[in-house]
Design a protein around this motif. Structure first.
Motif, PDB file in Angstrom:
ATOM      1  N   THR A   1      37.481  44.643  42.383  1.00 27.24           N
ATOM      2  CA  THR A   1      37.217  43.798  41.217  1.00 27.24           C
ATOM      3  C   THR A   1      38.530  43.169  40.782  1.00 27.24           C
ATOM      4  OG1 THR A   1      37.558  45.605  39.647  1.00 27.24           O
ATOM      5  CG2 THR A   1      35.295  45.228  40.430  1.00 27.24           C
ATOM      6  N   ASN A   2      38.411  42.090  40.015  1.00 25.64           N
ATOM      7  CA  ASN A   2      39.599  41.455  39.454  1.00 25.64           C
ATOM      8  C   ASN A   2      39.466  41.436  37.931  1.00 25.64           C
ATOM      9  OD1 ASN A   2      37.807  39.378  38.899  1.00 25.64           O
ATOM     10  ND2 ASN A   2      38.634  37.990  40.438  1.00 25.64           N
TER      11      ASN A   2
ATOM     12  N   SER B   1      43.895  46.159  35.665  1.00 31.09           N
ATOM     13  CA  SER B   1      42.470  46.153  35.294  1.00 31.09           C
ATOM     14  C   SER B   1      41.649  45.777  36.520  1.00 31.09           C
ATOM     15  CB  SER B   1      42.222  45.191  34.138  1.00 31.09           C
ATOM     16  OG  SER B   1      42.618  43.890  34.499  1.00 31.09           O
ATOM     17  N   MET B   2      41.821  46.559  37.586  1.00 25.68           N
ATOM     18  CA  MET B   2      41.158  46.297  38.863  1.00 25.68           C
ATOM     19  C   MET B   2      40.758  47.622  39.489  1.00 25.68           C
ATOM     20  SD  MET B   2      44.019  43.614  40.261  1.00 25.68           S
ATOM     21  CE  MET B   2      43.123  42.986  41.664  1.00 25.68           C
ATOM     22  N   LYS B   3      39.763  47.562  40.356  1.00 25.90           N
ATOM     23  CA  LYS B   3      39.369  48.759  41.102  1.00 25.90           C
ATOM     24  C   LYS B   3      38.912  48.378  42.501  1.00 25.90           C
ATOM     25  CE  LYS B   3      34.543  48.998  39.700  1.00 25.90           C
ATOM     26  NZ  LYS B   3      33.508  49.772  39.039  1.00 25.90           N
TER      27      LYS B   3
ATOM     28  N   ASP C   1      36.181  40.551  36.517  1.00 22.19           N
ATOM     29  CA  ASP C   1      35.122  41.444  36.979  1.00 22.19           C
ATOM     30  C   ASP C   1      34.298  40.844  38.116  1.00 22.19           C
ATOM     31  OD1 ASP C   1      34.032  44.022  36.902  1.00 22.19           O
ATOM     32  OD2 ASP C   1      32.295  43.311  35.773  1.00 22.19           O
ATOM     33  N   TRP C   2      34.856  39.877  38.834  1.00 21.30           N
ATOM     34  CA  TRP C   2      34.202  39.379  40.035  1.00 21.30           C
ATOM     35  C   TRP C   2      34.250  40.456  41.107  1.00 21.30           C
ATOM     36  CZ3 TRP C   2      36.874  33.941  40.407  1.00 21.30           C
ATOM     37  CH2 TRP C   2      36.284  33.079  39.482  1.00 21.30           C
ATOM     38  N   ARG C   3      33.335  40.389  42.062  1.00 19.86           N
ATOM     39  CA  ARG C   3      33.321  41.278  43.219  1.00 19.86           C
ATOM     40  C   ARG C   3      34.041  40.541  44.343  1.00 19.86           C
ATOM     41  NH1 ARG C   3      32.065  43.479  39.041  1.00 19.86           N
ATOM     42  NH2 ARG C   3      30.330  44.924  38.859  1.00 19.86           N
TER      43      ARG C   3
ATOM     44  N   ASN D   1      30.123  36.697  41.528  1.00 20.42           N
ATOM     45  CA  ASN D   1      29.710  37.267  40.245  1.00 20.42           C
ATOM     46  C   ASN D   1      29.012  38.598  40.514  1.00 20.42           C
ATOM     47  OD1 ASN D   1      30.538  35.287  38.337  1.00 20.42           O
ATOM     48  ND2 ASN D   1      28.870  33.971  39.019  1.00 20.42           N
ATOM     49  N   PRO D   2      29.076  39.543  39.564  1.00 21.53           N
ATOM     50  CA  PRO D   2      28.468  40.859  39.793  1.00 21.53           C
ATOM     51  C   PRO D   2      27.007  40.809  40.229  1.00 21.53           C
ATOM     52  CG  PRO D   2      29.796  40.908  37.815  1.00 21.53           C
ATOM     53  CD  PRO D   2      29.762  39.470  38.278  1.00 21.53           C
TER      54      PRO D   2
ATOM     55  N   ARG E   1      40.037  53.215  40.300  1.00 23.96           N
ATOM     56  CA  ARG E   1      40.569  52.296  39.285  1.00 23.96           C
ATOM     57  C   ARG E   1      42.077  52.451  39.284  1.00 23.96           C
ATOM     58  NH1 ARG E   1      38.773  48.999  35.897  1.00 23.96           N
ATOM     59  NH2 ARG E   1      36.648  49.727  36.005  1.00 23.96           N
TER      60      ARG E   1
END
Length: 132
Positions: free
Chosen positions: A85-86, A69-71, A89-91, A47-48, A64
């Motif tokens: 990220t996925n 929708s990932m970076k 928005d997990w790291r 989690n962030p 990005r």
């Protein structure tokens, strides 16, 4: 609470991971393969709030992906990807990066499954569970 320090290849950036990851496994998802240009990605996903930059925060450019929708977030100087990220928005931190930073991958961070296995490029013969 467990904490893990992970650094880039040149040592200019460092992150701290706290607690237990949400996921630890081998991802075969096509989007991850495209983003990172790998056949599959052995990961821990956090989690962030579980990831903090402890060194070199100003040296972390992100990229990005134009269609996903990932970076990725990497060290400006050596190019090491510290996390991506996925869609949730997990790291997502590579198990190999943790292993290199610590000298070994802790048992509690080792992969426990393969996921998105239905979109794999090739089969992997091992006993870990495989989910589509």
């Amino acid at each position: 609470m467990d904490a893990y320090l992970v650094s880039c290849s040149c040592g200019g950036t460092e992150i701290r991971l706290e607690g237990a990851p949400q996921v630890r496994g081998h991802c075969h998802r096509r989007a991850c393969r495209v983003l990172l240009d790998v056949p599959f990605h052995s990961v821990t996903a956090w989690n962030p709030e579980q990831l903090a930059v402890t060194k070199g925060a100003g040296r972390l450019p992100s990229f990005r992906h134009p269609r996903l929708s990932m970076k990725t977030v990497s060290c400006r100087d050596c190019g090491t990807v510290l996390w991506n990220t996925n869609a949730m928005d997990w790291r997502v931190v590579a198990q190999r990066l943790i292993e290199i930073s610590r000298g070994a991958l802790p048992e509690e961070l080792r992969a426990v499954s393969h996921f998105h296995y239905g979109s794999r490029l090739f089969g992997i013969a091992e006993d870990l569970p495989k989910t589509a």
